[in-house]
Design an enzyme around this catalytic site. Sequence first.
Site, PDB file in Angstrom:
ATOM      1  N   HIS A 185     -29.523  -7.248  20.792  1.00  0.00           N
ATOM      2  CA  HIS A 185     -30.064  -7.290  19.439  1.00  0.00           C
ATOM      3  C   HIS A 185     -31.417  -6.589  19.437  1.00  0.00           C
ATOM      4  O   HIS A 185     -32.253  -6.838  20.293  1.00  0.00           O
ATOM      5  CB  HIS A 185     -30.219  -8.758  19.029  1.00  0.00           C
ATOM      6  CG  HIS A 185     -30.719  -8.991  17.655  1.00  0.00           C
ATOM      7  ND1 HIS A 185     -32.027  -9.344  17.390  1.00  0.00           N
ATOM      8  CD2 HIS A 185     -30.091  -8.948  16.458  1.00  0.00           C
ATOM      9  CE1 HIS A 185     -32.183  -9.511  16.097  1.00  0.00           C
ATOM     10  NE2 HIS A 185     -31.031  -9.284  15.496  1.00  0.00           N
ATOM     11  N   GLU A 201     -20.983 -10.519  13.347  1.00  0.00           N
ATOM     12  CA  GLU A 201     -22.191 -11.032  13.987  1.00  0.00           C
ATOM     13  C   GLU A 201     -22.680 -12.317  13.340  1.00  0.00           C
ATOM     14  O   GLU A 201     -22.761 -12.420  12.122  1.00  0.00           O
ATOM     15  CB  GLU A 201     -23.283  -9.960  13.900  1.00  0.00           C
ATOM     16  CG  GLU A 201     -24.610 -10.364  14.501  1.00  0.00           C
ATOM     17  CD  GLU A 201     -25.588  -9.203  14.525  1.00  0.00           C
ATOM     18  OE1 GLU A 201     -26.801  -9.463  14.436  1.00  0.00           O
ATOM     19  OE2 GLU A 201     -25.150  -8.033  14.627  1.00  0.00           O
ATOM     20  N   HIS A 207     -25.222 -12.883   9.466  1.00  0.00           N
ATOM     21  CA  HIS A 207     -26.647 -13.247   9.382  1.00  0.00           C
ATOM     22  C   HIS A 207     -26.876 -14.736   9.251  1.00  0.00           C
ATOM     23  O   HIS A 207     -27.923 -15.180   8.736  1.00  0.00           O
ATOM     24  CB  HIS A 207     -27.298 -12.505   8.202  1.00  0.00           C
ATOM     25  CG  HIS A 207     -28.726 -12.129   8.434  1.00  0.00           C
ATOM     26  ND1 HIS A 207     -29.780 -12.845   7.923  1.00  0.00           N
ATOM     27  CD2 HIS A 207     -29.274 -11.114   9.131  1.00  0.00           C
ATOM     28  CE1 HIS A 207     -30.923 -12.286   8.278  1.00  0.00           C
ATOM     29  NE2 HIS A 207     -30.644 -11.225   9.019  1.00  0.00           N
TER      30      HIS A 207
END
Length: 381
Positions: free
Chosen positions: A284, A209, A185
Amino acid sequence: MRVTALETFPVPPRWLFVRVATDEGIVGWGEPVVEGRAHTVAAAVEELSELLLGRDPLAVEDHWQVMTKAGFYRGGPVLSSAVAGIDQALWDIAGKSYGVPVYRLLGGPVRERVRVYQWIGGDEPSEVAEAAAEQVEAGFTAVKMNGSGRLRHIDTPAEVEAVVDRVAAVREAIGWQRDVAVDFHGRFSTAMARRVLPKLEPLLPLFAEEPVLPEHTVRAGEVAAATSVPVALGERLFSRWDFREVLGSGIAVAQPDLSHAGGISEVRRIAALAEAHDVTVAPHCPLGPIALAASLQIAFCTPNFLIQEQSGGIHYNVDSDLLDYLVDPTPFRFERGRARAPQGPGLGIEVDEAAVRRAAERGHRWRPPVWRDEDGAFVEW
């Protein structure tokens, strides 16, 4: 056929929809939003509408070129997201006009089912093992979790080990026949990513990610070279030119967002560019039903597709959830963690316009949280 009107609808929990009407009664829907800046994007959609009113909606590519380039200043999240939602709606109109799903206009399907994953946990991850086990019981074969809560630029060994322990708990809960993806994140500095990722290697995450912030993607290659964990990024990149700078760096997964990166038209091109670099694509999509419908259209016609994010039950969805604005939820009924190819024309969903209009009267003012460290300094959310 001519475009007659564009309307935007800010609907809970944090979404923005656009409705594009035509003089032949065909209506297209899109989802243009920057989370936390929905009203700003709505203003951009209103300005772009001047380029579309009275024109043929089926000239999708020409509209994309004009919307992205005729204003002289280009790119960025607000403009790219406004274009993205309008582009989705124009493809929706095109599919409905020709009576076929959008993926058939893009070359046809290359697979019969699309694998999706389920989010577990919230911004401060805890009890993730139990949540992961519940999703396995629900039929999902992959989950995604936040790797950490708030972090310092270089945090303590205890914080490093806490990340590893949480991922290990999920791996134990789901076994080795299923996958766990770990979302950093943008909370990790490059140094922290290089420290943590090698420790996750024995747990074989599907991918890690956003281990670097978008302003530091020049260092993505460093991170990728430091670990065997596949590196994924791209939710805050908005064009093929943004992705061009990182696709050759060693990342494994590109994550363009159909509501941010120029819509169906541009994500199709990003996926092709990624294929040329041996990079797979996992769109996404922690957003609403229109964004997910658009993402699935890309997924079914993209050879180098990996897996699809979806927001059903995600911790952001308070008061409204993924299926609340659909007449028929069937397209999003996943079987054993997979979606079947939508058969309806356009985006393959029927938006409940009455529900959208009611919800838009209430609207929303969602904002991301502002996190601070113990010393009062800002830290990444």
